[in-house]
Scaffold this motif. Structure first.
Motif, mmCIF file in Angstrom:
data_model
loop_
_atom_site.group_PDB
_atom_site.id
_atom_site.type_symbol
_atom_site.label_atom_id
_atom_site.label_comp_id
_atom_site.label_asym_id
_atom_site.label_seq_id
_atom_site.Cartn_x
_atom_site.Cartn_y
_atom_site.Cartn_z
ATOM 1 N N VAL A 100 0.828 -1.210 0.000
ATOM 2 C CA VAL A 100 0.000 0.000 0.000
ATOM 3 C C VAL A 100 0.860 1.257 0.000
ATOM 4 O O VAL A 100 0.561 2.219 -0.710
ATOM 5 N N MET A 101 1.927 1.275 0.770
ATOM 6 C CA MET A 101 2.748 2.477 0.875
ATOM 7 C C MET A 101 3.435 2.800 -0.454
ATOM 8 O O MET A 101 3.411 3.946 -0.915
ATOM 9 N N THR A 102 4.026 1.803 -1.076
ATOM 10 C CA THR A 102 4.722 2.035 -2.351
ATOM 11 C C THR A 102 3.761 2.480 -3.433
ATOM 12 O O THR A 102 4.044 3.415 -4.184
ATOM 13 N N SER A 103 2.606 1.831 -3.505
ATOM 14 C CA SER A 103 1.654 2.221 -4.540
ATOM 15 C C SER A 103 1.042 3.589 -4.247
ATOM 16 O O SER A 103 0.741 4.338 -5.180
ATOM 17 N N SER A 104 0.875 3.944 -2.972
ATOM 18 C CA SER A 104 0.368 5.285 -2.640
ATOM 19 C C SER A 104 1.345 6.362 -3.097
ATOM 20 O O SER A 104 0.946 7.369 -3.685
ATOM 21 N N ILE A 105 2.618 6.132 -2.830
ATOM 22 C CA ILE A 105 3.641 7.084 -3.273
ATOM 23 C C ILE A 105 3.674 7.155 -4.790
ATOM 24 O O ILE A 105 3.811 8.228 -5.380
ATOM 25 N N GLY A 106 3.519 6.015 -5.429
ATOM 26 C CA GLY A 106 3.508 5.988 -6.895
ATOM 27 C C GLY A 106 2.348 6.754 -7.490
ATOM 28 O O GLY A 106 2.524 7.544 -8.421
ATOM 29 N N PHE A 107 1.156 6.526 -6.961
ATOM 30 C CA PHE A 107 -0.005 7.252 -7.474
ATOM 31 C C PHE A 107 0.109 8.742 -7.178
ATOM 32 O O PHE A 107 -0.230 9.571 -8.017
ATOM 33 N N PHE A 108 0.588 9.091 -5.976
ATOM 34 C CA PHE A 108 0.787 10.498 -5.647
ATOM 35 C C PHE A 108 1.769 11.143 -6.617
ATOM 36 O O PHE A 108 1.517 12.218 -7.152
ATOM 37 N N GLY A 109 2.888 10.483 -6.849
ATOM 38 C CA GLY A 109 3.919 11.044 -7.719
ATOM 39 C C GLY A 109 3.482 11.187 -9.156
ATOM 40 O O GLY A 109 3.686 12.228 -9.784
ATOM 41 N N SER A 110 2.868 10.132 -9.688
ATOM 42 C CA SER A 110 2.518 10.190 -11.109
ATOM 43 C C SER A 110 1.400 11.185 -11.380
ATOM 44 O O SER A 110 1.506 12.014 -12.279
ATOM 45 N N PHE A 111 0.327 11.135 -10.602
ATOM 46 C CA PHE A 111 -0.772 12.065 -10.853
ATOM 47 C C PHE A 111 -0.417 13.484 -10.447
ATOM 48 O O PHE A 111 -0.797 14.441 -11.120
ATOM 49 N N GLY A 112 0.323 13.635 -9.352
ATOM 50 C CA GLY A 112 0.762 14.966 -8.950
ATOM 51 C C GLY A 112 1.718 15.580 -9.955
ATOM 52 O O GLY A 112 1.620 16.757 -10.295
ATOM 53 N N VAL A 171 -7.621 7.446 -3.348
ATOM 54 C CA VAL A 171 -8.571 6.646 -4.116
ATOM 55 C C VAL A 171 -7.951 5.341 -4.642
ATOM 56 O O VAL A 171 -8.658 4.378 -4.870
ATOM 57 N N HIS A 172 -6.643 5.272 -4.769
ATOM 58 C CA HIS A 172 -6.023 4.139 -5.456
ATOM 59 C C HIS A 172 -6.265 2.769 -4.836
ATOM 60 O O HIS A 172 -6.375 1.800 -5.570
ATOM 61 N N PRO A 173 -6.371 2.598 -3.502
ATOM 62 C CA PRO A 173 -6.615 1.241 -3.007
ATOM 63 C C PRO A 173 -7.920 0.642 -3.541
ATOM 64 O O PRO A 173 -7.978 -0.544 -3.865
ATOM 65 N N GLU A 174 -8.947 1.467 -3.649
ATOM 66 C CA GLU A 174 -10.215 0.973 -4.189
ATOM 67 C C GLU A 174 -10.067 0.592 -5.660
ATOM 68 O O GLU A 174 -10.637 -0.407 -6.111
ATOM 69 N N LEU A 175 -9.301 1.346 -6.412
ATOM 70 C CA LEU A 175 -9.079 1.019 -7.821
ATOM 71 C C LEU A 175 -8.334 -0.298 -7.967
ATOM 72 O O LEU A 175 -8.664 -1.114 -8.834
ATOM 73 N N LEU A 176 -7.336 -0.523 -7.119
ATOM 74 C CA LEU A 176 -6.584 -1.774 -7.196
ATOM 75 C C LEU A 176 -7.440 -2.969 -6.779
ATOM 76 O O LEU A 176 -7.318 -4.055 -7.356
ATOM 77 N N VAL A 177 -8.322 -2.786 -5.809
ATOM 78 C CA VAL A 177 -9.225 -3.869 -5.405
ATOM 79 C C VAL A 177 -10.167 -4.215 -6.550
ATOM 80 O O VAL A 177 -10.401 -5.392 -6.845
ATOM 81 N N LYS A 178 -10.708 -3.214 -7.207
ATOM 82 C CA LYS A 178 -11.595 -3.461 -8.356
ATOM 83 C C LYS A 178 -10.848 -4.173 -9.477
ATOM 84 O O LYS A 178 -11.381 -5.078 -10.105
ATOM 85 N N LEU A 179 -9.619 -3.777 -9.723
ATOM 86 C CA LEU A 179 -8.811 -4.429 -10.751
ATOM 87 C C LEU A 179 -8.521 -5.871 -10.359
ATOM 88 O O LEU A 179 -8.578 -6.770 -11.199
ATOM 89 N N ARG A 180 -8.236 -6.110 -9.087
ATOM 90 C CA ARG A 180 -7.964 -7.467 -8.610
ATOM 91 C C ARG A 180 -9.211 -8.328 -8.737
ATOM 92 O O ARG A 180 -9.139 -9.476 -9.163
ATOM 93 N N GLU A 181 -10.386 -7.788 -8.372
ATOM 94 C CA GLU A 181 -11.637 -8.544 -8.489
ATOM 95 C C GLU A 181 -11.962 -8.851 -9.939
ATOM 96 O O GLU A 181 -12.441 -9.931 -10.257
ATOM 97 N N ARG A 182 -11.685 -7.919 -10.790
ATOM 98 C CA ARG A 182 -12.003 -8.104 -12.206
ATOM 99 C C ARG A 182 -11.123 -9.163 -12.849
ATOM 100 O O ARG A 182 -11.543 -9.851 -13.773
ATOM 101 N N SER A 183 -9.904 -9.318 -12.370
ATOM 102 C CA SER A 183 -8.985 -10.272 -12.977
ATOM 103 C C SER A 183 -9.048 -11.656 -12.340
ATOM 104 O O SER A 183 -8.319 -12.543 -12.745
#
Length: 97
Positions: free
Chosen positions: A31-43, A74-86
């Motif tokens: 969660v921490m790495t992906s949070s930093i990633g989403f913050f960095g890329s979108f920011g 918002v990203h944890p919810e997006l990753l959960v949806k992606l995980r459920e979909r796959s």
């Protein structure tokens, strides 16, 4: 400052890729790495866009932090949806004949 925004976007995208690939594989991600990633890329992308339209440095910083924090929240919810979909059985048959 432009180089900082480009570097922030690049590092963010590099940190997002493993989280997205793990979600596609159905595995939990860090969660921490992906949070930093989403913050960095979108920011970073928001900062680059606001600099392109001619905003001042302070406005660019505020836009980058605001959009980055929103994406990180918002990203944890997006990753959960992606995980459920796959997951197997979600819309396609996985039986081997």
């Amino acid at each position: 400052m432009l180089a900082v925004y480009v570097l922030l976007t690049t590092v963010g995208i590099v940190m997002i890729v493993p989280a997205v690939l793990r979600a596609i594989d159905g595995m939990p991600g860090d969660v921490m790495t992906s949070s930093i990633g989403f913050f960095g890329s979108f920011g970073g992308l928001a900062a680059l866009f606001s600099r392109q339209i001619g905003a001042s440095g302070l406005v660019t910083l505020i836009v980058a932090v605001t959009i980055g924090l929103a994406a990180a929240v918002v990203h944890p919810e997006l990753l959960v949806k992606l995980r459920e979909r796959s997951e197997p059985g979600h819309g396609e048959s996985t039986t081997i004949s």
